[in-house]
Design a protein around this motif. Structure first.
Motif, PDB file in Angstrom:
ATOM      1  N   ALA A  81       8.082  39.113  -7.740  1.00 50.09           N
ATOM      2  CA  ALA A  81       7.868  37.957  -6.867  1.00 50.09           C
ATOM      3  C   ALA A  81       6.382  37.711  -6.610  1.00 50.09           C
ATOM      4  CB  ALA A  81       8.606  38.160  -5.542  1.00 50.09           C
ATOM      5  N   ALA A  82       5.595  38.782  -6.648  1.00 48.20           N
ATOM      6  CA  ALA A  82       4.162  38.672  -6.355  1.00 48.20           C
ATOM      7  C   ALA A  82       3.286  38.514  -7.594  1.00 48.20           C
ATOM      8  CB  ALA A  82       3.704  39.905  -5.578  1.00 48.20           C
ATOM      9  N   ALA A  83       3.860  38.704  -8.785  1.00 48.08           N
ATOM     10  CA  ALA A  83       3.055  38.651 -10.014  1.00 48.08           C
ATOM     11  C   ALA A  83       2.522  37.237 -10.226  1.00 48.08           C
ATOM     12  CB  ALA A  83       3.878  39.100 -11.212  1.00 48.08           C
ATOM     13  N   PRO A  84       1.207  37.102 -10.331  1.00 49.02           N
ATOM     14  CA  PRO A  84       0.620  35.770 -10.487  1.00 49.02           C
ATOM     15  C   PRO A  84       0.907  35.179 -11.873  1.00 49.02           C
ATOM     16  CG  PRO A  84      -1.076  37.456 -10.663  1.00 49.02           C
ATOM     17  CD  PRO A  84       0.209  38.154 -10.309  1.00 49.02           C
ATOM     18  N   ASP A  85       1.297  33.914 -11.872  1.00 48.07           N
ATOM     19  CA  ASP A  85       1.485  33.153 -13.120  1.00 48.07           C
ATOM     20  C   ASP A  85       2.424  33.821 -14.122  1.00 48.07           C
ATOM     21  OD1 ASP A  85      -0.422  31.290 -12.141  1.00 48.07           O
ATOM     22  OD2 ASP A  85      -2.030  32.568 -12.891  1.00 48.07           O
ATOM     23  N   LEU A  86       3.426  34.502 -13.636  1.00 49.13           N
ATOM     24  CA  LEU A  86       4.375  35.165 -14.531  1.00 49.13           C
ATOM     25  C   LEU A  86       5.273  34.122 -15.170  1.00 49.13           C
ATOM     26  CD1 LEU A  86       5.148  38.004 -15.437  1.00 49.13           C
ATOM     27  CD2 LEU A  86       6.815  38.054 -13.597  1.00 49.13           C
ATOM     28  N   ARG A  87       5.415  34.221 -16.491  1.00 49.15           N
ATOM     29  CA  ARG A  87       6.259  33.277 -17.221  1.00 49.15           C
ATOM     30  C   ARG A  87       7.677  33.286 -16.658  1.00 49.15           C
ATOM     31  NH1 ARG A  87       5.295  34.108 -23.576  1.00 49.15           N
ATOM     32  NH2 ARG A  87       7.454  33.437 -23.457  1.00 49.15           N
ATOM     33  N   LYS A  88       8.298  32.124 -16.620  1.00 49.78           N
ATOM     34  CA  LYS A  88       9.658  32.013 -16.079  1.00 49.78           C
ATOM     35  C   LYS A  88      10.680  32.772 -16.920  1.00 49.78           C
ATOM     36  CE  LYS A  88       9.095  28.064 -13.243  1.00 49.78           C
ATOM     37  NZ  LYS A  88       8.599  28.674 -12.069  1.00 49.78           N
ATOM     38  N   ASP A  89      10.395  32.945 -18.221  1.00 50.74           N
ATOM     39  CA  ASP A  89      11.348  33.645 -19.082  1.00 50.74           C
ATOM     40  C   ASP A  89      11.066  35.151 -19.186  1.00 50.74           C
ATOM     41  OD1 ASP A  89       9.035  33.455 -20.624  1.00 50.74           O
ATOM     42  OD2 ASP A  89      10.091  32.922 -22.460  1.00 50.74           O
ATOM     43  N   PHE A  90      10.120  35.662 -18.388  1.00 53.07           N
ATOM     44  CA  PHE A  90       9.840  37.098 -18.392  1.00 53.07           C
ATOM     45  C   PHE A  90      11.060  37.831 -17.848  1.00 53.07           C
ATOM     46  CE2 PHE A  90       8.357  41.098 -16.646  1.00 53.07           C
ATOM     47  CZ  PHE A  90       7.574  41.584 -17.677  1.00 53.07           C
ATOM     48  N   ARG A  91      11.475  38.883 -18.547  1.00 55.97           N
ATOM     49  CA  ARG A  91      12.629  39.679 -18.140  1.00 55.97           C
ATOM     50  C   ARG A  91      12.269  41.158 -18.116  1.00 55.97           C
ATOM     51  NH1 ARG A  91      13.811  35.487 -16.790  1.00 55.97           N
ATOM     52  NH2 ARG A  91      15.475  34.104 -17.462  1.00 55.97           N
ATOM     53  N   VAL A  92      12.941  41.863 -17.221  1.00 48.10           N
ATOM     54  CA  VAL A  92      12.892  43.325 -17.218  1.00 48.10           C
ATOM     55  C   VAL A  92      14.315  43.774 -17.504  1.00 48.10           C
ATOM     56  CG1 VAL A  92      12.535  45.423 -15.879  1.00 48.10           C
ATOM     57  CG2 VAL A  92      10.972  43.487 -15.598  1.00 48.10           C
ATOM     58  N   TYR A  93      14.462  44.546 -18.566  1.00 42.17           N
ATOM     59  CA  TYR A  93      15.773  45.039 -18.965  1.00 42.17           C
ATOM     60  C   TYR A  93      15.998  46.423 -18.364  1.00 42.17           C
ATOM     61  CZ  TYR A  93      15.622  41.076 -22.050  1.00 42.17           C
ATOM     62  OH  TYR A  93      15.544  39.793 -22.532  1.00 42.17           O
TER      63      TYR A  93
END
Length: 188
Positions: A81-93
């Motif tokens: 939630a706090a990561a700046p400019d994180l891509r919307k499609d970034f995923r953590v598996y």
């Protein structure tokens, strides 16, 4: 000579820590995850080769984890939630290392309590072993005194960049703001 289970578990944990430490030395060659194929909780297949070109994160855990996994996922959710400019499609598996108990339904409910970018993955034991090895992680079943079992596993967030290279391995001991910066750096 028979080694007591507690001593074996401690030795295994020490060995896992040493392996992870040397796998991510500053001067080490970049590590590319090996091939893996697992299933999302909705049944969709995730093939590691199809993730090339997209940054993502991977962590290993299990739904019956008493403290580390839920705490790590809560911290990870705050970091995402706090990561700046994180891509919307970034995923953590979130790869379950306990397919015996972590059904797709149980895993889906578990990860559903955290950030929606955390996606639960499971599969047959041999597929999970392949994925674990693909990242240089370790996992093993450890019997408990009560007759049940727990899982010892690598507790870290592996960050893979758009080139398919593991560029960072973040300890869940890191504060969420530090984790957020490291996630954002890997996702660029």
């Amino acid at each position: 000579m028979r080694i007591p289970p507690a001593v074996r578990a401690a030795l295994f944990a020490l060995l896992a820590a040493i392996v992870c430490l040397f796998a991510f030395e500053a001067d080490a060659d970049p590590m590319v995850p090996g091939p893996f194929t697992l299933k999302q909780t909705d049944g969709a297949t995730v093939d590691g080769a199809e993730l090339d070109g997209k940054p993502y994160g991977v962590m290993f855990g299990f739904t019956h984890c008493p403290d580390i996994c839920p705490t790590a996922l809560a911290e990870l959710s705050t970091a995402l939630a706090a990561a700046p400019d994180l891509r919307k499609d970034f995923r953590v598996y979130f790869v379950s290392v306990d397919p015996e108990r972590d059904t797709p339904q149980a895993l889906g409910a578990y990860v559903g309590a955290f950030d929606p970018r955390v996606v639960g993955l499971t599969g047959a034991p041999e597929d999970i072993a392949t994925a674990t090895q693909a990242f240089g992680a370790v996992a093993r079943k450890v019997p408990t005194k009560s007759g049940g079992y727990t899982m010892d596993h690598t507790a870290a967030l592996y960050l893979v960049d758009a080139n398919g290279i593991i560029v960072d391995r973040v300890s869940f001991k890191e504060p969420a703001d530090v984790m957020a910066k490291r996630i954002a750096a890997a996702a660029r």
